[in-house]
Motif scaffolding. Structure first.
Motif, short mmCIF file in Angstrom:
data_model
loop_
_atom_site.label_atom_id
_atom_site.label_comp_id
_atom_site.label_asym_id
_atom_site.label_seq_id
_atom_site.Cartn_x
_atom_site.Cartn_y
_atom_site.Cartn_z
N UNK A 219 0.83 -1.21 0.00
CA UNK A 219 0.00 0.00 0.00
C UNK A 219 0.86 1.26 0.00
N UNK A 220 2.11 1.14 0.41
CA UNK A 220 3.00 2.31 0.44
C UNK A 220 3.90 2.40 -0.80
N UNK A 221 3.79 1.37 -1.68
CA UNK A 221 4.74 1.30 -2.80
C UNK A 221 4.67 2.53 -3.71
N UNK A 222 3.45 2.98 -4.03
CA UNK A 222 3.32 4.12 -4.95
C UNK A 222 3.90 5.39 -4.30
N UNK A 223 3.62 5.59 -3.00
CA UNK A 223 4.14 6.78 -2.31
C UNK A 223 5.67 6.74 -2.23
N UNK A 224 6.20 5.57 -1.91
CA UNK A 224 7.67 5.45 -1.82
C UNK A 224 8.29 5.68 -3.20
N UNK A 225 7.65 5.15 -4.22
CA UNK A 225 8.14 5.33 -5.59
C UNK A 225 8.18 6.82 -5.93
N UNK A 226 7.09 7.52 -5.60
CA UNK A 226 7.03 8.96 -5.90
C UNK A 226 8.09 9.73 -5.10
#
Ligand code: F6R
Length: 241
Positions: A200-207
């Motif tokens: 669930x945090x992958x997109x935020x960490x990617x950004x």
């Protein structure tokens, strides 16, 4: 930004605890900035375990939390006062007088924000622990918050209230406002430790790791800070790697 990749939540929690315990050993009068939520729970369990195993003392440590809901009494099980008491403070030997959280029930909330910021300035945070919201918030600094904000009253994003509704009976019960350290308050700390776990945090960490800096993505302010360590697990880094 230093990135430490670990396999899973347990390893993230252990590495984070090692990181903080090393700092406390070097400086027993450390001031720690703390977060609530699912992310640091495992870290807190590790600190409690270390105290039980090795008798580590936190007697001279000061803690300053990021945020508190407005309108929830400290005694409410969903307040961040309760979260910290249950998940950390009552298991350690930190004197209660050394632990600070904003008072979400203050009669004058603006005054409370100013009082809290002066505590941050007076104590000076050595290491600030952060989680990250799925929308990139840190503390309760939601997208669009000025990087110049110090401690302030914030209106929670609907998505944040949806995510946090898991702790309440329904989304209607999730407070609409909170007091939070601002981005500028967070940036005053000497060092920052950001933790992230799960898909669930992958997109935020990617950004965050894309390096683009924008107030629409609050965590990106951390690129301006000279000492940031991110401990993230494989799932949180799954888009990045
Ligand atoms: C908590 C806080 C928030 C959380 C973030 C992630 O004090 O300020 O920024 O760190 O919402 O929450 P969890 O860890 O529950 O995924």
């Amino acid at each position: 930004m230093k990135i430490i990749q670990v396999p899973d939540y347990e390893e993230m929690s252990k590495r984070a605890a090692e990181f903080l315990l090393k700092k406390i050993k070097q400086n027993p009068i450390l001031t720690l900035g703390l977060a609530t939520g699912s992310t640091p729970k495992g870290l807190y369990e590790q600190l409690i375990l270390d105290r039980r195993k090795h008798g580590t003392s936190f007697q001279h440590v000061t803690t300053i939390n990021l945020d508190e809901y407005i309108g929830l009494p400290a005694s409410n099980p969903n307040s961040y006062h309760s979260f910290m008491t249950e998940n950390l403070f009552r298991h350690l030997d930190i004197p209660l007088s050394n632990s600070y959280l904003p008072n979400g029930e203050a009669a004058d909330l603006q005054k409370e924000c100013a009082r809290y910021e002066s505590i941050i300035d007076e104590k000076g945070i050595d290491v600030q622990v952060l989680g990250i919201g799925q929308n990139g918030h840190i503390g309760f600094n939601e997208p669009g918050t000025s990087f110049n904000q110090t401690t302030h009253i914030t209106t929670l994003a609907h998505s944040t209230r949806q995510v946090n509704a898991r702790f309440f009976h329904s989304i209607e019960d999730v407070p609409k406002q909170a007091i939070t350290m601002g981005i500028a308050s967070i940036m005053k700390s000497s060092e920052i430790l950001l933790l992230a776990s799960g898909t669930k945090k992958a997109a935020a960490v990617h950004q965050l790791l894309s390096g683009e800096i924008s107030e629409d993505f609050p965590a990106s302010a951390l690129h301006h800070h000279p000492h940031v360590t991110i401990i993230a697990d494989d799932e949180a880094l799954s888009i990045f790697t």
